[in-house]
Design a protein around this motif. Sequence first.
Motif, PDB file in Angstrom:
ATOM      1  N   VAL A 158      -0.954  -4.606   1.225  1.00 51.99           N
ATOM      2  CA  VAL A 158      -0.007  -5.468   1.947  1.00 51.99           C
ATOM      3  C   VAL A 158       1.316  -5.474   1.183  1.00 51.99           C
ATOM      4  CG1 VAL A 158       0.419  -7.743   2.949  1.00 51.99           C
ATOM      5  CG2 VAL A 158      -1.926  -6.922   2.654  1.00 51.99           C
ATOM      6  N   ASP A 159       2.427  -5.397   1.913  1.00 47.27           N
ATOM      7  CA  ASP A 159       3.763  -5.528   1.316  1.00 47.27           C
ATOM      8  C   ASP A 159       3.982  -6.982   0.919  1.00 47.27           C
ATOM      9  OD1 ASP A 159       4.314  -2.860   1.758  1.00 47.27           O
ATOM     10  OD2 ASP A 159       5.227  -3.216   3.722  1.00 47.27           O
ATOM     11  N   THR A 160       4.307  -7.193  -0.361  1.00 48.74           N
ATOM     12  CA  THR A 160       4.516  -8.552  -0.879  1.00 48.74           C
ATOM     13  C   THR A 160       5.856  -8.604  -1.604  1.00 48.74           C
ATOM     14  OG1 THR A 160       3.245  -7.933  -2.842  1.00 48.74           O
ATOM     15  CG2 THR A 160       2.069  -9.083  -1.097  1.00 48.74           C
ATOM     16  N   PRO A 161       6.956  -8.776  -0.869  1.00 45.26           N
ATOM     17  CA  PRO A 161       8.271  -8.848  -1.519  1.00 45.26           C
ATOM     18  C   PRO A 161       8.429 -10.079  -2.408  1.00 45.26           C
ATOM     19  CG  PRO A 161       8.440  -9.393   0.815  1.00 45.26           C
ATOM     20  CD  PRO A 161       7.045  -8.907   0.592  1.00 45.26           C
TER      21      PRO A 161
ATOM     22  N   GLY B  71       7.359  -7.802  -4.978  1.00 43.92           N
ATOM     23  CA  GLY B  71       8.456  -6.876  -4.736  1.00 43.92           C
ATOM     24  C   GLY B  71       7.966  -5.490  -4.393  1.00 43.92           C
ATOM     25  N   GLY B  72       6.660  -5.295  -4.286  1.00 40.84           N
ATOM     26  CA  GLY B  72       6.094  -3.996  -3.960  1.00 40.84           C
ATOM     27  C   GLY B  72       4.886  -4.159  -3.041  1.00 40.84           C
ATOM     28  N   VAL B  73       3.824  -3.390  -3.311  1.00 39.07           N
ATOM     29  CA  VAL B  73       2.619  -3.379  -2.476  1.00 39.07           C
ATOM     30  C   VAL B  73       1.444  -3.918  -3.324  1.00 39.07           C
ATOM     31  CG1 VAL B  73       1.021  -1.999  -1.107  1.00 39.07           C
ATOM     32  CG2 VAL B  73       3.473  -1.424  -1.136  1.00 39.07           C
ATOM     33  N   SER B  74       0.857  -5.011  -2.862  1.00 39.19           N
ATOM     34  CA  SER B  74      -0.315  -5.592  -3.517  1.00 39.19           C
ATOM     35  C   SER B  74      -1.586  -5.180  -2.766  1.00 39.19           C
ATOM     36  CB  SER B  74      -0.215  -7.122  -3.561  1.00 39.19           C
ATOM     37  OG  SER B  74       0.930  -7.536  -4.284  1.00 39.19           O
ATOM     38  N   THR B  75      -2.712  -5.176  -3.491  1.00 33.60           N
ATOM     39  CA  THR B  75      -3.980  -4.754  -2.900  1.00 33.60           C
ATOM     40  C   THR B  75      -4.971  -5.918  -2.975  1.00 33.60           C
ATOM     41  OG1 THR B  75      -3.599  -2.480  -3.608  1.00 33.60           O
ATOM     42  CG2 THR B  75      -5.860  -3.073  -2.989  1.00 33.60           C
ATOM     43  N   PHE B  76      -5.598  -6.202  -1.830  1.00 36.16           N
ATOM     44  CA  PHE B  76      -6.660  -7.211  -1.733  1.00 36.16           C
ATOM     45  C   PHE B  76      -7.991  -6.505  -1.487  1.00 36.16           C
ATOM     46  CE2 PHE B  76      -2.794  -9.403  -0.359  1.00 36.16           C
ATOM     47  CZ  PHE B  76      -2.830 -10.554  -1.134  1.00 36.16           C
ATOM     48  N   ARG B  77      -9.036  -7.046  -2.080  1.00 36.67           N
ATOM     49  CA  ARG B  77     -10.383  -6.554  -1.830  1.00 36.67           C
ATOM     50  C   ARG B  77     -11.121  -7.613  -1.022  1.00 36.67           C
ATOM     51  NH1 ARG B  77     -11.773  -5.945  -6.546  1.00 36.67           N
ATOM     52  NH2 ARG B  77     -11.365  -3.719  -6.851  1.00 36.67           N
ATOM     53  N   VAL B  78     -11.482  -7.274   0.225  1.00 32.03           N
ATOM     54  CA  VAL B  78     -12.096  -8.232   1.137  1.00 32.03           C
ATOM     55  C   VAL B  78     -13.531  -7.792   1.440  1.00 32.03           C
ATOM     56  CG1 VAL B  78      -9.878  -8.836   2.157  1.00 32.03           C
ATOM     57  CG2 VAL B  78     -11.291  -7.080   3.230  1.00 32.03           C
ATOM     58  N   ASN B  79     -14.402  -8.781   1.640  1.00 33.67           N
ATOM     59  CA  ASN B  79     -15.774  -8.546   2.099  1.00 33.67           C
ATOM     60  C   ASN B  79     -15.835  -8.874   3.583  1.00 33.67           C
ATOM     61  OD1 ASN B  79     -16.783  -7.790  -0.412  1.00 33.67           O
ATOM     62  ND2 ASN B  79     -17.179  -9.912  -1.008  1.00 33.67           N
ATOM     63  N   PHE B  80     -16.181  -7.868   4.379  1.00 30.14           N
ATOM     64  CA  PHE B  80     -16.211  -8.029   5.831  1.00 30.14           C
ATOM     65  C   PHE B  80     -17.633  -7.804   6.329  1.00 30.14           C
ATOM     66  CE2 PHE B  80     -15.774  -6.286  10.194  1.00 30.14           C
ATOM     67  CZ  PHE B  80     -15.189  -7.383  10.778  1.00 30.14           C
TER      68      PHE B  80
ATOM     69  N   GLN C 217       0.119  -4.351  12.004  1.00 28.20           N
ATOM     70  CA  GLN C 217       0.099  -2.900  12.166  1.00 28.20           C
ATOM     71  C   GLN C 217      -0.832  -2.342  11.093  1.00 28.20           C
ATOM     72  OE1 GLN C 217       4.095  -1.430  11.900  1.00 28.20           O
ATOM     73  NE2 GLN C 217       4.616  -2.042  13.995  1.00 28.20           N
ATOM     74  N   VAL C 218      -1.800  -1.564  11.504  1.00 26.07           N
ATOM     75  CA  VAL C 218      -2.869  -1.114  10.615  1.00 26.07           C
ATOM     76  C   VAL C 218      -2.823   0.402  10.517  1.00 26.07           C
ATOM     77  CG1 VAL C 218      -5.337  -1.146  10.142  1.00 26.07           C
ATOM     78  CG2 VAL C 218      -4.272  -3.086  11.335  1.00 26.07           C
ATOM     79  N   GLU C 219      -2.882   0.890   9.246  1.00 19.86           N
ATOM     80  CA  GLU C 219      -2.941   2.319   8.972  1.00 19.86           C
ATOM     81  C   GLU C 219      -4.052   2.576   7.941  1.00 19.86           C
ATOM     82  OE1 GLU C 219       0.838   3.412   7.487  1.00 19.86           O
ATOM     83  OE2 GLU C 219       1.941   2.874   9.334  1.00 19.86           O
ATOM     84  N   ASP C 220      -4.577   3.789   7.972  1.00 22.95           N
ATOM     85  CA  ASP C 220      -5.554   4.194   6.975  1.00 22.95           C
ATOM     86  C   ASP C 220      -4.839   4.557   5.681  1.00 22.95           C
ATOM     87  OD1 ASP C 220      -7.648   3.833   8.744  1.00 22.95           O
ATOM     88  OD2 ASP C 220      -7.559   5.896   9.487  1.00 22.95           O
ATOM     89  N   ALA C 221      -5.426   4.102   4.540  1.00 23.25           N
ATOM     90  CA  ALA C 221      -4.788   4.361   3.244  1.00 23.25           C
ATOM     91  C   ALA C 221      -5.863   4.511   2.180  1.00 23.25           C
ATOM     92  CB  ALA C 221      -3.821   3.239   2.889  1.00 23.25           C
ATOM     93  N   GLY C 222      -6.235   5.761   1.851  1.00 20.98           N
ATOM     94  CA  GLY C 222      -7.115   6.059   0.721  1.00 20.98           C
ATOM     95  C   GLY C 222      -8.442   5.331   0.771  1.00 20.98           C
TER      96      GLY C 222
END
Length: 423
Positions: A343-346, A375-384, A401-406
């Motif tokens: 997620v973008d987190t400015p 100010g960049g891109v943060s990563t969250f780890r979610v349990n779904f 808006q959802v895209e595939d990323a790694g």
Amino acid sequence: MALGFPRPTRQKTRVTIAERISRPTPIIALLAALCAAGVLWAQLERGDQRGVNPIDGSGSYEVSGVEVDIAARDAETARSAGWRAAQRKGWAMLWARTNGQPEAAAPRLPDSTLDSIAGAIVVEHEQISAHRYIASLGILFDRARTGELLGAKGAVRRSAPMLVIPIEWSGGAPISFELRNQWQKAWARFRSGNSPVDYVRVSGTGADPILLNAAQTRRPGRGWWRMLLDQYGAADIVVPEVALQRQWPGGPVIGTFTARHGPDGKIVDSFTLRAETSEGLPAMLDKGAARIDAAYVRALQAGELRADPTLVIENAPAAEEIPIDDVLGQLAQAASTVVPIQVDTPDSVMLRSAEAALRGVTGITSVETASLALGGVSTFRVNFAGPVPALREQLISRGWQVEDAGGGLRIRRAPPAPPASAR
């Protein structure tokens, strides 16, 4: 003319049998009351004849047969001095028996220490005169206080819990717990705390006379034995027997003792003892119980006092073993799916807003911050709780808006729609 008196007339009264029964005479009523009292007394006597509670089930150290012969100015002083001397001799005998050394090597303890560790004195036999005290005594030492002074170390091998069913043959008939008998009393007096055999002794009240009788000791069926052992908290059975032969009333008594083990009544040892008079019968039975216990201890040390494998309920065959890590992995995979989301987190406001938005998505059970980059891109780890495509649909329905990323997802807020142009 002779004067005559009217002859008295007797009025006959008819009494039926029913009336006679309904109106009993005082003698009949008294007899009925005495019969009822006799029945009640017989019931009380029968109930009193059943059941002997074990006298001592503690783990005290016992030393018996301590001989003393003390002379003093009076009987009371001689007796007190005799008990003091018995404590000293009993301590030396216990220390020598525990450590396997002569009594002379036992450490000398002051009388105050002996008074604190001696729990009781058992009078086996004593003779008291005006200035002399001769006795045979037994000393009970407290196990917790005496253990540190003895210096004995190492674990003591103990047997499995053994259910005790004492059988006395007298007059050709066996007696167990049906009536109170001398053999049952002897096993109630026996101090089982000193033995490595774990005896399970019952009092003989309630259902004990019905369940634990002489006929049961000869029953080979294992199903009933399993029920009894489970009820009394035991794993095996020992049956000490004695057959008494009285030469004449009040005369010598010969006892044939047999130590049996297991539901099949395997004989461990057998011996014969003799009491010169009927008054010596309790002492002979006490000696017989001690010798039977010694026979069971020897069998235990030789590895022969083992529980019958047929008394153990067979368990179902074990299933194929699966490593615990594989089980936990399968459970975690079935319960939820871990998905990294970028997620973008400015700024911090956008960080908190994105985290709150993810927690509000249906099916997401937890949200953790894997990497923080203001100010960049943060990563969250979610349990779904479900597959990744279902999570994608949930996020799109909430305006992302959802895209595939790694191997994960990259989400952005959709731009607002342009305003409609005026005509």
